[in-house]
Design an enzyme around this catalytic site. Structure first.
Site, PDB file in Angstrom:
ATOM      1  N   HIS A 195       0.819  -1.215  -0.236  1.00  0.00           N
ATOM      2  CA  HIS A 195      -0.148   0.042   0.091  1.00  0.00           C
ATOM      3  C   HIS A 195       0.900   1.265   0.036  1.00  0.00           C
ATOM      4  O   HIS A 195       0.477   2.149  -0.819  1.00  0.00           O
ATOM      5  CB  HIS A 195      -1.035   0.011   1.146  1.00  0.00           C
ATOM      6  CG  HIS A 195      -2.136  -0.905   0.919  1.00  0.00           C
ATOM      7  ND1 HIS A 195      -3.504  -0.506   0.942  1.00  0.00           N
ATOM      8  CD2 HIS A 195      -2.134  -2.103   1.039  1.00  0.00           C
ATOM      9  CE1 HIS A 195      -4.130  -1.653   0.872  1.00  0.00           C
ATOM     10  NE2 HIS A 195      -3.556  -2.517   0.914  1.00  0.00           N
ATOM     11  N   ASP A 246      -4.981   6.442   1.820  1.00  0.00           N
ATOM     12  CA  ASP A 246      -5.326   5.063   1.192  1.00  0.00           C
ATOM     13  C   ASP A 246      -6.791   5.081   1.814  1.00  0.00           C
ATOM     14  O   ASP A 246      -6.973   5.677   2.843  1.00  0.00           O
ATOM     15  CB  ASP A 246      -4.534   4.239   2.247  1.00  0.00           C
ATOM     16  CG  ASP A 246      -4.520   2.573   1.612  1.00  0.00           C
ATOM     17  OD1 ASP A 246      -5.782   2.154   1.875  1.00  0.00           O
ATOM     18  OD2 ASP A 246      -3.611   2.213   0.995  1.00  0.00           O
TER      19      ASP A 246
END
Length: 450
Positions: free
Chosen positions: A19, A115
């Site tokens: 990520h 995110d």
């Protein structure tokens, strides 16, 4: 042309898996396009140390934040524990660190670029009178499943789910070929009360409030899901495939000589095997992969960490010395665009799937968890560019049959043709008139508030 603005963007990374790397790739591109905007990048020290070299743009400021693990705590080794501790501590930690960054920069944050897993950023942005832009690091199929969590739970029934795993999600446009058992844990299966499942559910409820949600994909890959997501979100942007853009900018790193080895192989003959940075099949399946390769005589490049090579059958490396190579790391993007690669054996993480699409390479899928099953199902029945491993796990005979089907049989030729068409569309998306540039400009406008 560079954009001039005095914006201050807080970038909140999710410090697990790939990520951090994904959101950094987008941040670097935005920072280059808006050099007078300051991007304060918040991430754990451990994740930051793996992402940043000393060479980075002057307008990206890196902040190490606590991982949320209380002093003296010994982690069990279960990755979910580390994720849960971070998520529980992160709101308070990030609020404090953002306030410090605002003082240092001398500008209030006017956009939170995060995110999507960091769902509470929506509330933080509202408190700060800033916009919120969220990055979903997987594909449109898993995002659609999460955004429809409540509808799926109402329609399938959480208590009845075990008896309905083979049913398809015909009640969601674009998901008609996806089965209940393909969707990620936390929607209707698994522990719905875990911190992670609750986080995903909260995210599904708040993402429609974000100023924009963007993903690393291209509109032509799944136009029906693209339209569906555009109808659910304020602004939905496909800004990919990023792999095709980064290829133009990086020097190829190939310490194990994979590409030189590939030069001696026939077109579309090699099986490339990799399960990403963080996953390894259990030892019994590693044995089955090795046995299937050896008996099929298919040339191969297998990316396998050194510590796992002890599980290979005795003498396998010597016996297959002419047939293939087993290396601790391989240049995946370059291998997937090499003409000698005939099939990619993969766990079906989103970035791996997209890189295979960009290379026009059919896949043999062995999903493990999360979005991997829905990605594998999409590969097999939606895009028809590969197949899932027989019975879900590697056996010698099952793997041999899969290799034969993809590399030799007529089925495999159809997969290759379909993969080639998608490859062309992916390359078109990042061409001068492609969807990437329109969508990236939309993202840039939203993030730097011009």
């Amino acid at each position: 042309m560079a954009i001039t603005t005095d914006s201050h963007v807080a970038v909140l990374a999710f410090p697990f898996g790939s990520h951090g790397q994904a959101i950094l790739a987008v941040t670097l591109r935005l920072a280059s396009a808006a050099p007078s905007t300051v991007f304060s990048f918040f991430n754990t020290a451990q994740s930051n140390s793996s992402l940043f070299s000393s060479d980075r743009p002057a307008n990206i400021r890196v902040h190490d934040v606590s991982d949320g693990v209380p002093e003296g705590t010994v982690l069990t080794g279960n990755p979910q524990q580390a994720v849960e501790l971070f998520l529980e501590a992160a709101p308070e930690i990030l609020r404090k660190e953002i306030a410090v960054a605002e003082k240092e920069v001398g500008r209030k944050v006017n956009c939170m670029l995060t995110d999507a897993f960091i769902w509470f950023a929506g509330d933080m942005a509202a408190e700060m009178k800033a916009s919120w832009v969220a990055f979903w690091t997987s594909g449109p199929n898993s995002l659609t499943a999460h955004l429809n969590t409540d509808l799926i739970r109402e329609t399938i029934g959480v208590k009845e789910v075990d008896g309905r795993m083979e049913e398809t999600l015909e009640f969601i446009t674009g998901m008609e070929k996806i089965r209940v058992k393909d969707i990620p844990e936390g929607v209707v299966s698994g522990n719905l009360n875990s911190v992670f499942a609750k986080m995903l559910h909260q995210m599904s409820l708040v993402l429609p409030r974000a100023s924009a949600v963007f993903i690393n994909s291209f509109e032509e890959l799944d136009p029906i899901l693209t339209d569906n997501l555009k109808s659910k979100l304020k602004r939905y942007l496909n800004i990919g495939p990023l792999a095709l853009l980064s290829q133009r900018e990086t020097i190829v790193h190939d310490p194990n000589g994979c590409l030189a080895w590939m030069e001696k192989r026939s077109p579309a003959s090699v099986a490339y095997i990799s399960f990403g940075t963080f996953l390894t099949p259990p030892p019994g399946e590693l044995v089955a992969i090795a046995q299937g390769l050896e008996s099929s005589k298919v040339p191969f490049v297998w990316s396998l960490k050194e510590k796992n090579m002890v599980h290979l059958p005795k003498g396998f490396l010597d016996r297959t010395r002419e047939q293939g190579i087993v290396v601790p790391w391989a240049p995946q993007v370059e291998l997937l665009k090499h003409e000698a690669t005939g099939v990619f054996v993969t766990h079906c993480g989103w970035h791996s799937v997209l890189e295979s699409v960009c290379g026009g390479v059919p896949m043999i899928c062995r999903p493990f968890f999360g979005d991997q099953r829905v990605n594998g199902r999409s590969v097999e029945v939606v895009w028809e560019i590969g197949m899932t491993i027989i019975n879900g796990v590697f056996t010698k005979d099952g793997f041999e049959k899969c290799l034969d089907r993809v590399l030799v049989q007529d089925d495999g030729k159809k997969m290759k043709d379909n993969a080639k068409k998608l490859k062309e569309q992916a390359h078109e998306a990042v061409s001068a008139k492609g969807s990437f540039f329109v969508n990236f400009k939309g993202l840039l406008d939203t993030v730097v508030n011009i």
